[in-house]
Design an enzyme around this catalytic site. Structure first.
Site, PDB file in Angstrom:
ATOM      1  N   PRO A 129       7.249  13.114   4.364  1.00  0.00           N
ATOM      2  CA  PRO A 129       6.074  13.517   3.579  1.00  0.00           C
ATOM      3  C   PRO A 129       4.846  12.664   3.922  1.00  0.00           C
ATOM      4  CG  PRO A 129       8.016  13.473   2.189  1.00  0.00           C
ATOM      5  CD  PRO A 129       8.443  12.963   3.534  1.00  0.00           C
ATOM      6  N   ALA A 131       4.626  10.710   6.866  1.00  0.00           N
ATOM      7  CA  ALA A 131       4.655  10.256   8.258  1.00  0.00           C
ATOM      8  C   ALA A 131       4.758  11.445   9.189  1.00  0.00           C
ATOM      9  CB  ALA A 131       5.847   9.314   8.486  1.00  0.00           C
ATOM     10  N   THR A 160      13.224  21.280  11.880  1.00  0.00           N
ATOM     11  CA  THR A 160      13.621  22.572  12.457  1.00  0.00           C
ATOM     12  C   THR A 160      15.128  22.602  12.593  1.00  0.00           C
ATOM     13  OG1 THR A 160      11.554  22.710  13.666  1.00  0.00           O
ATOM     14  CG2 THR A 160      13.347  24.067  14.484  1.00  0.00           C
ATOM     15  N   ARG A 270      -4.093  53.781  25.748  1.00  0.00           N
ATOM     16  CA  ARG A 270      -5.084  54.048  24.694  1.00  0.00           C
ATOM     17  C   ARG A 270      -6.390  54.535  25.327  1.00  0.00           C
ATOM     18  NH1 ARG A 270      -6.890  55.169  19.562  1.00  0.00           N
ATOM     19  NH2 ARG A 270      -8.788  53.990  19.115  1.00  0.00           N
ATOM     20  N   ILE A 339      -7.937  43.611  21.965  1.00  0.00           N
ATOM     21  CA  ILE A 339      -7.795  44.826  22.788  1.00  0.00           C
ATOM     22  C   ILE A 339      -7.041  45.909  22.014  1.00  0.00           C
ATOM     23  CG2 ILE A 339      -6.688  45.746  24.891  1.00  0.00           C
ATOM     24  CD1 ILE A 339      -7.425  43.056  26.259  1.00  0.00           C
ATOM     25  N   HIS A 340      -6.094  45.501  21.189  1.00  0.00           N
ATOM     26  CA  HIS A 340      -5.377  46.476  20.356  1.00  0.00           C
ATOM     27  C   HIS A 340      -6.272  47.013  19.237  1.00  0.00           C
ATOM     28  CE1 HIS A 340      -1.595  45.086  22.205  1.00  0.00           C
ATOM     29  NE2 HIS A 340      -0.981  46.071  21.591  1.00  0.00           N
ATOM     30  N   GLY A 341      -7.357  46.305  18.919  1.00  0.00           N
ATOM     31  CA  GLY A 341      -8.221  46.721  17.815  1.00  0.00           C
ATOM     32  C   GLY A 341      -7.467  46.658  16.501  1.00  0.00           C
ATOM     33  N   GLU A 365       5.721  18.932  17.859  1.00  0.00           N
ATOM     34  CA  GLU A 365       6.021  18.040  18.989  1.00  0.00           C
ATOM     35  C   GLU A 365       4.754  17.436  19.602  1.00  0.00           C
ATOM     36  OE1 GLU A 365       9.255  19.098  21.534  1.00  0.00           O
ATOM     37  OE2 GLU A 365       9.948  20.622  20.139  1.00  0.00           O
TER      38      GLU A 365
END
Lengths: 382, 265
Positions: A129, A131, A160, A270, A339-341, A365
């Site tokens: 908590p 460090a 993890t 698209r 690009i996908h919007g 890390e």
């Protein structure tokens, strides 16, 4: 440096790619949505050798080079960020310190089961908590010898794999004061009485890679669970993190490549203003930048791995590779969504998840700020 | 026990296929892979080896230089050695037709190779997923005078007998056949991934290269008996038809079309 893959390396890369496409990519959205660890896929990693990548063959590992491990981690990251992160942490954070600094008996007892994949995974518990980047002064978890045991008390954060691990390598204070030789690494089984693993943290991404607070209260482990030299825990940790950064860099490249692949096929199908958006120059420029940066990041990761395999100093290159690769994954995923919007912002398209997943890479890390400090010290020679 | 697994390298199912002058344009194919049914065949053979370690699995394939990649993968999965029968497909004009030998010609070559190597059990896939004809395995069985089980899902071997499980419409069938025999595989449990250890060891496993000529196959056995007259790509998808008008009329028209045109109800 020659990064031409040998026939074996090609087949290895292709095998991990096909495994990742079949076992990870198909489940990545579910894993993100449910937060369930993809045990089905990870169970198959043991026989493949992916759970003991750089673990020596004599301890049941695959004994591959850092370069080959990076090839594998990139392919896993391409399939599923969550699962790749857990496997990268297992290999480069849990197995590595035991392989690097452990005794023959410790390797037999701890490393062999981890590498075989017969049991569960491994974890490394460093941060607390209070460090994070400042481990030397910040770590408050203590280990005190009593009889033939260490008695460990304290709490760890952001661990993890804790809930999917059989053992944790824990950074503890074994000496008084806060000097550079006051910490040690000790192996703690997650089943030891006094170990409490909190529910998984709710995170922005990488939701299928469980991250936990862990409390250690009067935990007793045998004295021989201390890895390497007592008091050298900080140095051992920093050296392990150097290697881990190559893996995180490779993971960034995999995530960026996945976002790029999705975007390339989307841009070709698209249509706006009567043609595929891939034919608009604005989109082409973004795609060109994405492809260029991914390749540059990949080569930096390869170089860091190459230096490590050659036994040359690689601290600076590993830090540079991770710093740059995490910036690339951020930019590539940003443009992938652009690009996908609107569809890119929707959870129905994978780029939304990949964008969230890659965000950790500038933090875990070694934050980008710590990495710049590491690089600056190296270039300044201080 | 000695098992031969015959494998064929085919265009990857994701590779682009185009047709020109009634031939597949091989220059457009960017990726090849083992035919999936042949991978099932290898997996079934490996499962026998898992139980009886003294089993020796030899891979046999016919094809150009690129087949070595598939052979490496098979060896990495656990086969012991391999024989590549070299065959560069003939050019027809500017095109290369990857499958320029017909099924019976291939079966003649492979049967000659099988005799030369020796075997207790032979596996092939039920068919290659490129030509999709499914006659090489069966023709080989005939040429070698072997009992044949087609479309196997799994095999158990004990003594001189193989017990074969195969799928039949709506159920399963168990067959027993005495060895030597030939089995074609239509399925298996998911073929295993090559292990890292297997990959690193694959290069040290023996791979022999033979010429067709060295197998003593008569010239007329290599002649094609079947002539391809035409090869066409599937027609492109037709545009959908939009029904207009009031919902009631739309439904009536839809039902009429489903019944009279699509004939699905």
């Amino acid at each position: 440096m020659n990064f031409t893959l040998s026939a074996e390396q090609k087949l290895f890369k292709q095998t991990v790619h096909e495994y990742s496409a079949a076992e990870l990519k198909t489940r990545a959205a579910d894993v993100d949505h449910s937060g369930a660890f993809n045990w089905v896929a990870v169970r198959k990693m043991g026989p493949l050798g992916l759970l003991g990548l750089t673990t020596p063959e004599e301890y049941g590992g695959a004994g591959v080079s850092a370069f080959e491990a990076a090839l594998a981690i990139e392919q896993l990251g391409w399939g599923c960020g969550s699962t790749a992160l857990s496997v990268a942490a297992h290999n480069s954070l849990a197995c590595a310190p035991i392989a690097l600094f452990g005794t023959h008996a410790q390797k037999e007892a701890f490393l062999r089961p981890l590498a075989s994949g017969a049991g569960r995974l491994g974890a490394l518990a460093l941060t607390e908590p209070g460090a994070g980047s400042d481990l030397a002064g910040g770590v408050k978890t203590t280990a005190v010898p009593e009889g033939d045991s260490w008695i460990i008390d304290g709490s760890k954060m952001w661990t993890t794999n804790a809930s999917v691990a059989d053992l944790m390598v824990v950074l503890v204070r074994t000496e008084p004061g806060s000097g550079t030789h006051t910490l040690s690494l000790i192996v703690v089984p997650t089943s030891a009485p006094g170990v409490t693993i909190a529910p998984p943290e709710k995170k922005m991404g990488l939701r299928g890679s469980p991250t936990h607070a862990v409390s250690l209260s009067d935990v007793r482990v045998p004295l021989e669970n201390l890895i390497g030299v007592r008091g050298n825990g900080l140095q051992q940790t920093l050296s392990v993190l150097d290697g881990g950064r190559i893996g995180i860099g490779a993971l960034c490249v995999g995530l960026a490549q996945a976002a790029f692949d999705e975007t390339l096929s989307y841009a070709k199908q698209r249509h706006t203003f009567g043609k595929a958006i891939s034919q608009h120059q604005a989109i082409q420029h973004m795609l060109a930048d994405m492809a260029t940066e991914i390749e540059a990041a990949r080569l930096m990761v390869y170089e860091a791995a190459y230096l490590k395999d050659e036994g040359k100093p690689f601290t600076q290159m590993a830090a540079m590779a991770k710093l740059f690769a995490s910036q690339v994954s951020e930019r590539v995923c940003y443009n992938a969504i652009q690009i996908h919007g609107g569809y890119g912002y929707s959870a129905n398209f994978p780029v939304e998840r990949i964008y969230r997943d890659q965000r950790l890479m500038a933090i875990g890390e070694g934050t980008s700020e710590i990495l710049r400090m590491v690089i600056a010290r190296q270039v300044l020679g201080v | 026990m000695k098992i031969l697994v015959f494998m064929k390298q085919v265009p990857d199912t994701a590779a682009p296929i185009s047709v020109k002058d009634n031939q597949v344009d091989a220059s457009k194919i960017d990726k090849y892979a083992a035919s999936p049914y042949d991978e099932y065949a290898l997996e079934q053979a490996l499962q026998i080896k898992d139980k009886a370690a003294d089993t020796k699995i030899t891979l046999v394939t016919l094809g150009p230089a690129r087949v070595r990649e598939m052979i490496m993968q098979g060896l990495a999965m656990g086969a012991d050695d391999a024989v590549i029968i070299k065959h560069e497909p003939a050019k027809h004009g500017e095109l290369v037709e990857p499958n320029d030998l017909d099924g019976l010609a291939v079966a003649n070559v492979l049967a000659a190779a099988a005799k030369k190597i020796g075997y207790d059990l032979i596996y092939t896939g039920t068919k290659g997923v490129d030509d999709d004809q499914g006659w090489v395995g069966i023709a080989m069985g005939e040429l070698l005078g072997l009992p044949l089980v087609a479309g196997a899902r799994s095999t158990e071997v004990s003594g001189g007998t193989a017990r074969v499980l195969r799928d039949v419409e709506g159920g399963k069938e168990k067959l027993e056949v005495s060895l030597p025999a030939l089995i074609t595989s239509s399925q298996a449990t998911e073929p295993r991934y090559p292990t890292l250890k297997g990959i690193m060891g694959a290069k040290r496993k023996p791979v022999l290269e033979w010429d067709i000529a060295s197998l003593g196959v008569a010239a007329d056995a290599l002649a094609s008996r079947v002539e391809r007259v035409a090869l066409d790509m599937p027609p492109g998808r037709q545009a959908g038809r939009l029904l207009l008008g009031e919902p009631n009329d739309q439904v009536q028209e839809l039902v009429r079309l489903l019944r009279e045109q699509a004939k699905v109800i």
